[in-house]
Motif scaffolding. Sequence first.
Motif, PDB file in Angstrom:
ATOM      1  N   THR A  41      -2.127  -7.552 -11.313  1.00 48.85           N
ATOM      2  CA  THR A  41      -0.956  -7.058 -10.604  1.00 48.85           C
ATOM      3  C   THR A  41      -0.733  -7.825  -9.303  1.00 48.85           C
ATOM      4  O   THR A  41       0.409  -8.102  -8.916  1.00 48.85           O
ATOM      5  N   LEU A  42      -1.809  -8.182  -8.616  1.00 54.02           N
ATOM      6  CA  LEU A  42      -1.680  -9.001  -7.415  1.00 54.02           C
ATOM      7  C   LEU A  42      -1.090 -10.373  -7.735  1.00 54.02           C
ATOM      8  O   LEU A  42      -0.213 -10.873  -7.022  1.00 54.02           O
ATOM      9  N   ILE A  79      -3.930  -0.194   3.471  1.00 54.50           N
ATOM     10  CA  ILE A  79      -3.060  -1.262   3.982  1.00 54.50           C
ATOM     11  C   ILE A  79      -1.976  -1.610   2.961  1.00 54.50           C
ATOM     12  O   ILE A  79      -0.804  -1.798   3.310  1.00 54.50           O
ATOM     13  N   VAL A  80      -2.352  -1.698   1.691  1.00 52.94           N
ATOM     14  CA  VAL A  80      -1.359  -1.971   0.645  1.00 52.94           C
ATOM     15  C   VAL A  80      -0.313  -0.862   0.607  1.00 52.94           C
ATOM     16  O   VAL A  80       0.898  -1.119   0.517  1.00 52.94           O
ATOM     17  N   ALA A  81      -0.756   0.382   0.685  1.00 53.20           N
ATOM     18  CA  ALA A  81       0.169   1.513   0.623  1.00 53.20           C
ATOM     19  C   ALA A  81       1.171   1.483   1.772  1.00 53.20           C
ATOM     20  O   ALA A  81       2.343   1.844   1.598  1.00 53.20           O
ATOM     21  N   VAL A  82       0.732   1.026   2.950  1.00 55.49           N
ATOM     22  CA  VAL A  82       1.584   1.037   4.135  1.00 55.49           C
ATOM     23  C   VAL A  82       2.461  -0.210   4.223  1.00 55.49           C
ATOM     24  O   VAL A  82       3.654  -0.126   4.553  1.00 55.49           O
ATOM     25  N   ARG A  83       1.891  -1.377   3.906  1.00 57.80           N
ATOM     26  CA  ARG A  83       2.573  -2.643   4.200  1.00 57.80           C
ATOM     27  C   ARG A  83       3.368  -3.209   3.021  1.00 57.80           C
ATOM     28  O   ARG A  83       4.442  -3.785   3.212  1.00 57.80           O
ATOM     29  N   HIS A 120       2.013   0.690  -6.429  1.00 57.55           N
ATOM     30  CA  HIS A 120       1.185   1.892  -6.589  1.00 57.55           C
ATOM     31  C   HIS A 120      -0.024   1.631  -7.479  1.00 57.55           C
ATOM     32  O   HIS A 120      -1.090   2.227  -7.292  1.00 57.55           O
ATOM     33  N   LEU A 121       0.103   0.708  -8.424  1.00 51.13           N
ATOM     34  CA  LEU A 121      -1.035   0.352  -9.264  1.00 51.13           C
ATOM     35  C   LEU A 121      -2.120  -0.340  -8.438  1.00 51.13           C
ATOM     36  O   LEU A 121      -3.318  -0.085  -8.616  1.00 51.13           O
ATOM     37  N   ALA A 137      -0.048  -8.644   2.164  1.00 53.10           N
ATOM     38  CA  ALA A 137      -0.794  -7.469   1.714  1.00 53.10           C
ATOM     39  C   ALA A 137      -1.583  -7.787   0.452  1.00 53.10           C
ATOM     40  O   ALA A 137      -2.734  -7.349   0.286  1.00 53.10           O
ATOM     41  N   ALA A 138      -0.978  -8.568  -0.443  1.00 51.85           N
ATOM     42  CA  ALA A 138      -1.685  -8.981  -1.654  1.00 51.85           C
ATOM     43  C   ALA A 138      -2.872  -9.863  -1.319  1.00 51.85           C
ATOM     44  O   ALA A 138      -3.948  -9.743  -1.927  1.00 51.85           O
TER      45      ALA A 138
END
Length: 434
Positions: A346-347, A408-412, A304-305, A242-243
């Motif tokens: 953050t990634l 996608i980030v929020a889900v995975r 979340h960030l 995801a990152a």
Amino acid sequence: MTRVGADLRLGIRANLAQFSLLVAVNALVGGVLGQERTVLPLLAEQTFHLTGYTFLLTYVLAFGATKAATNYFAGTWSDRFGRKPVLLAGWLVAIPIPVMLIWAPSWGWVVAANVLLGINQGLTWSTTVIMKIDLAGPARRGLAMGLNEAAGYTALAVTALATGYLAAHYGLRPAPFLLGASYVVLALGLSGFVVRETREHARLEATRHTARGDGRHDHLHAELTNRQVFGHTSLHEPALSAASQAGMVNNLNDGLAWGLFPILFAAAGLSVSHIGILAAAYPAVWGLGQLVTGPLSDHWGRKHLITAGMLTQAAALALVALSDTFALWLVAAVFLGAGTAMVYPTLLATIGDVAHPAWRARAVGVYRLWRDGGFAVGAVLAGIVADLWGLRAAVWVVAALTAVSGVIVAVRMYETHPKPDRSKHITASEESAS
């Protein structure tokens, strides 16, 4: 404080001199990139008379593709040969770049210079990231990445502003690129004579590595092949993959901002100095904002960030597409920079959270391969859409892709930062050293 030998320690404070030096070196890395930010799109139109957006963006494509591939090798070579030799090699590659840009008789020379720039940025920026993660240890990874990325992108912004001023007063060549040449000379001296190797710090952390309490990383053991590291970072491990996709989309919209925004602003009648301000505002907010968002991710967590940052970028790009005045574009640039600041350090901290110290440098290399591949994808996509339907259509397409990436980030992705109840795995002495 855990030691190996007489003086090897983890933590930012414990390694403050070397850590600060690496922050300065990465500022010079960003400055070398910033010398092109304002000037090169104008050079393409005014000096080389390029009309097709796709052809104009060949320099972004050359840079992005080369940097993406070099990032991968920077990670593997850092594990094999050490961090410092890779850093020094990156600066040696940079020596001809300003000269080529100053004397380029055709656009092909500019593209060739950007191939070298991609190699330079891939080797130097990747290595400074890896070295800071080595030194910082697990307690303050977000802060370490915030400082690293803030230094690079603040210097990029200052250089973009300075080169815009130089171009407005002294012409597009050679004055703006002489600034970049001075950065290369200074960085070579620092990297060759003052920077010290950090690979042993990663080995120290590996001896103290503690698995997650939920067992999520039990399959990510220390002995992974290059192929396994690539597979986990690209596809299989939810947080790493995801990152990687979020990083790619982030740099896709950065490639759009780099290659097409100055042309959009010029078409609206803005002066070179105003274009320089807009070109600088976005990376300035991005750079300085990471001083806040990096350590914030150490307290609030990563997921979340990142999600909020991708959605903020999408909204800012939509505002760019809707606007036609300097004031509104400046607001959009500020929000685009703020969203990118939420995401960028953050990634990288997420990769550091998940990857075992034994293969973390390779994971950083794979992540940065995908992330900087976004420059190449963005150059091709934005160029084709702009040629077919116009500049604003290209901005809308990239805004939509950025919003999808945030979803996608929020889900995975799951939260990768250690929870407060796991702080027992970090010794009090290491915490204080950070």
